[in-house]
Design a protein around this motif. Structure first.
Motif, PDB file in Angstrom:
ATOM      1  N   GLU A 431       0.717  -1.220  -0.100  1.00  0.00           N
ATOM      2  CA  GLU A 431       0.077   0.010  -0.045  1.00  0.00           C
ATOM      3  C   GLU A 431       0.851   1.189   0.221  1.00  0.00           C
ATOM      4  O   GLU A 431       0.554   2.205  -0.660  1.00  0.00           O
ATOM      5  CB  GLU A 431      -1.124  -0.118   1.280  1.00  0.00           C
ATOM      6  CG  GLU A 431      -2.089  -1.120   1.168  1.00  0.00           C
ATOM      7  CD  GLU A 431      -2.815  -1.071  -0.120  1.00  0.00           C
ATOM      8  OE1 GLU A 431      -3.339   0.127  -0.469  1.00  0.00           O
ATOM      9  OE2 GLU A 431      -3.084  -1.889  -0.661  1.00  0.00           O
ATOM     10  N   CYS A 432       1.890   1.184   0.845  1.00  0.00           N
ATOM     11  CA  CYS A 432       2.994   2.439   0.761  1.00  0.00           C
ATOM     12  C   CYS A 432       3.381   2.496  -0.452  1.00  0.00           C
ATOM     13  O   CYS A 432       3.780   3.770  -0.975  1.00  0.00           O
ATOM     14  CB  CYS A 432       3.840   2.347   1.920  1.00  0.00           C
ATOM     15  SG  CYS A 432       5.089   3.605   2.087  1.00  0.00           S
ATOM     16  N   LYS A 434       2.447   1.607  -3.449  1.00  0.00           N
ATOM     17  CA  LYS A 434       1.443   2.156  -4.368  1.00  0.00           C
ATOM     18  C   LYS A 434       1.249   3.599  -4.408  1.00  0.00           C
ATOM     19  O   LYS A 434       1.052   4.448  -5.246  1.00  0.00           O
ATOM     20  CB  LYS A 434       0.154   1.373  -4.396  1.00  0.00           C
ATOM     21  CG  LYS A 434      -0.089  -0.076  -4.782  1.00  0.00           C
ATOM     22  CD  LYS A 434      -1.353  -0.601  -4.446  1.00  0.00           C
ATOM     23  CE  LYS A 434      -1.176  -2.120  -4.706  1.00  0.00           C
ATOM     24  NZ  LYS A 434      -2.521  -2.991  -4.361  1.00  0.00           N
TER      25      LYS A 434
END
Length: 514
Positions: A431-432, A434
């Motif tokens: 997530e980081c 992305k």
């Protein structure tokens, strides 16, 4: 510049004034070459700051096969074994070559080379010069040799900004200097520009080493490889100075221990303890710091009183911040130190762009795999510089037409540093990554001072997002397992931009070439 640059047209151009660039120029002699250096020779390079030395199998109980086995083990399944073997078999002769250029290595009283031990090496095979001043001593000798070589024209204070490329072939270099923009015409260009430390907040590299060689290659359309593999050194002096002072692995090789504020050796459960591979020690230190502890290097008993004599540079840096290693613990934290990835090259240093070679940290030869074995990098630069020089010399010179100088902004990595330091640190998650890719995309496409640094950062981020496993220096908290089959990832800037554009709309990486 006062000279008519057209008088240099056709000469091979070497971009970079560190060990890889200097050695390539020296190996090219007597063919005339042009060496472009952003700063005065001997300043602001990672080569000057190198402490650990050069790894080579020189002892009676050692051989290249053992050195290769250690390298492959550290590389965690991703090394090019054939290329690694070729480089490491040539390593002993590289030491002799440096001595021929006047490098003063450290010797024992019995007049044999003093060999040190570093993490993940099964033998003492690290050659030093001036204790922890190896890079400084090697650069001293090579700078003197280059300045005295009539075939080498050194142009200092010139920064390469773009490569001129037509039909996937190099035509020259657009550069900038105090007098403005300038074009150097050549169909033979060597990148020897160093690493990416300036893209991170915590680094042991010069802040000017911000991946400009990768940007030059990427904007020329070259293929890059292994960009997700960024090595963090576990023992940098914890303080406010940037770049951070490295505390060489050789200190732990002489018996120093890693402890916390309670005096506990929390890494003693690791296989190899303080001398486990760098990625393992760095993650252990990072986790202990994240858990609220402080971490120190204890040199009081080993090396003990000999510390200042064996490691004068580190001892001096400690004294500057009020630490007496003979009595005090040395505060440490991990810092970005080396990039295993780079421009994809073959055995002669040739890239996917005709007329473009790469050597040193900017290149990805396959030697380091997922995690560089300590002190293999200087060895790689010295050995591969010869092969690059032979390949360049064996490529016929061709006429190049003059091109008007074009102005490009000086790269500014400052907007990128917080993003990459967070997303591409010791522990990563999808997530980081992305979110960082989305944030970097407009910076990379802006065509301003931050765009080169953002483009390099975007390529590294897409590579890290693509590798859904943990291997070597690349650790994904959301994919902690290691795949059974190792794969090297290659991509171009166009691939990374396409993947990021798609990622900004739907969570897909179909644009990336794996």
């Amino acid at each position: 510049m006062n000279a008519d640059v057209r008088s240099f047209f056709g000469r091979p151009i070497i971009i970079g004034g560190g060990i890889a660039g200097l050695m390539t120029a020296l190996y090219m002699a007597p063919e005339p070459v042009l060496l472009l250096s952003r700063t005065p020779l001997g300043t602001d390079t990672s080569s000057m700051r190198a402490q650990g030395g050069l790894a080579a199998s020189l002892a009676d109980d050692d051989n290249p096969a053992l050195h290769l086995a250690d390298t492959l083990a550290a590389g965690d399944g991703l090394c090019d074994a054939e290329m690694a073997s070729r480089i490491l078999h040539a390593a002993p002769s590289a030491i002799a070559t440096l001595e021929g250029f006047g490098v003063r290595f450290d010797y024992t009283p019995e007049r044999s080379l003093r060999l040190g031990l570093e993490a993940a090496h099964c033998r003492r095979r690290i050659v030093h010069a001036g204790g922890d001043g190896t890079g400084r001593e090697v650069m001293r000798a090579l700078v003197a040799a280059v300045r005295s070589a009539p075939s080498i024209v050194v142009v200092e204070g010139v920064e390469a900004r773009r490569l001129a490329v037509k039909q996937n072939a190099v035509r020259g270099v657009w550069a900038s200097c105090s007098m403005g923009s300038v074009f150097f015409g050549s169909r033979r260009v060597v990148l020897a520009t160093g690493g990416i430390g300036g893209l991170f907040i915590d680094t042991t590299n010069p802040l000017g080493s911000c991946g400009q060689g990768l940007a030059l290659a990427a904007r020329a359309g070259a293929v890059l490889a292994d960009l997700e593999f960024i090595q963090f050194h576990p023992t940098a002096l914890d303080g406010s100075n940037r770049p951070m002072t490295l505390i060489s692995e050789a200190v732990r090789g002489e018996g120093a221990t890693i402890v916390d504020e309670t005096g506990r050796r929390f890494v003693d459960g690791l296989r190899g303890a303080e001398l486990a591979p760098r990625d393992i020690v760095a993650r252990a230190v990072w986790k202990h710091l994240a858990d609220g502890h402080r971490v120190f290097l204890d040199v009081r008993e080993k090396p003990g009183p000999a510390f200042g004599r064996q490691f004068p540079t580190i001892a001096a840096a400690c004294r500057v911040v009020g630490i007496d290693p003979a009595h005090d613990l040395i505060p440490i934290r991990p810092a970005q130190h080396y990039h295993m990835g780079g421009v994809a090259v073959d055995g002669a240093g040739r890239t996917s762009v005709s007329g473009l070679w790469a050597c040193g940290e900017v290149a990805s030869t396959g030697l380091h795999g997922a995690n560089r074995l300590a002190s293999n990098s200087l060895t790689e630069a010295i050995v591969c510089a010869r092969w690059v020089a032979e390949s360049v010399a064996g490529t016929p010179a061709r006429r190049t037409k003059p091109v008007f100088a074009r102005d490009y902004p000086s790269p500014d990595p400052i907007p990128v540093r917080p993003l990459l330091s967070s997303a591409l640190g010791i522990v990563r998650n999808g997530e980081c990554l992305k979110a960082t890719a989305r944030a970097l995309l407009p910076l990379a496409e802006a065509n301003d001072a931050a765009s080169d640094s953002a483009s390099v950062g975007l390529m590294m981020t897409i590579a890290a997002l693509s590798r859904e496993e943990s291997r070597g220096a690349h650790y994904r908290a959301d994919f902690p397992h290691r795949e059974a089959v190792a794969r090297r990832f290659e991509l171009t800037l166009a691939d990374a931009l396409a993947a990021a554009r798609e990622l900004a709309h739907v969570p897909s990486l179909e644009g990336a070439r794996l």
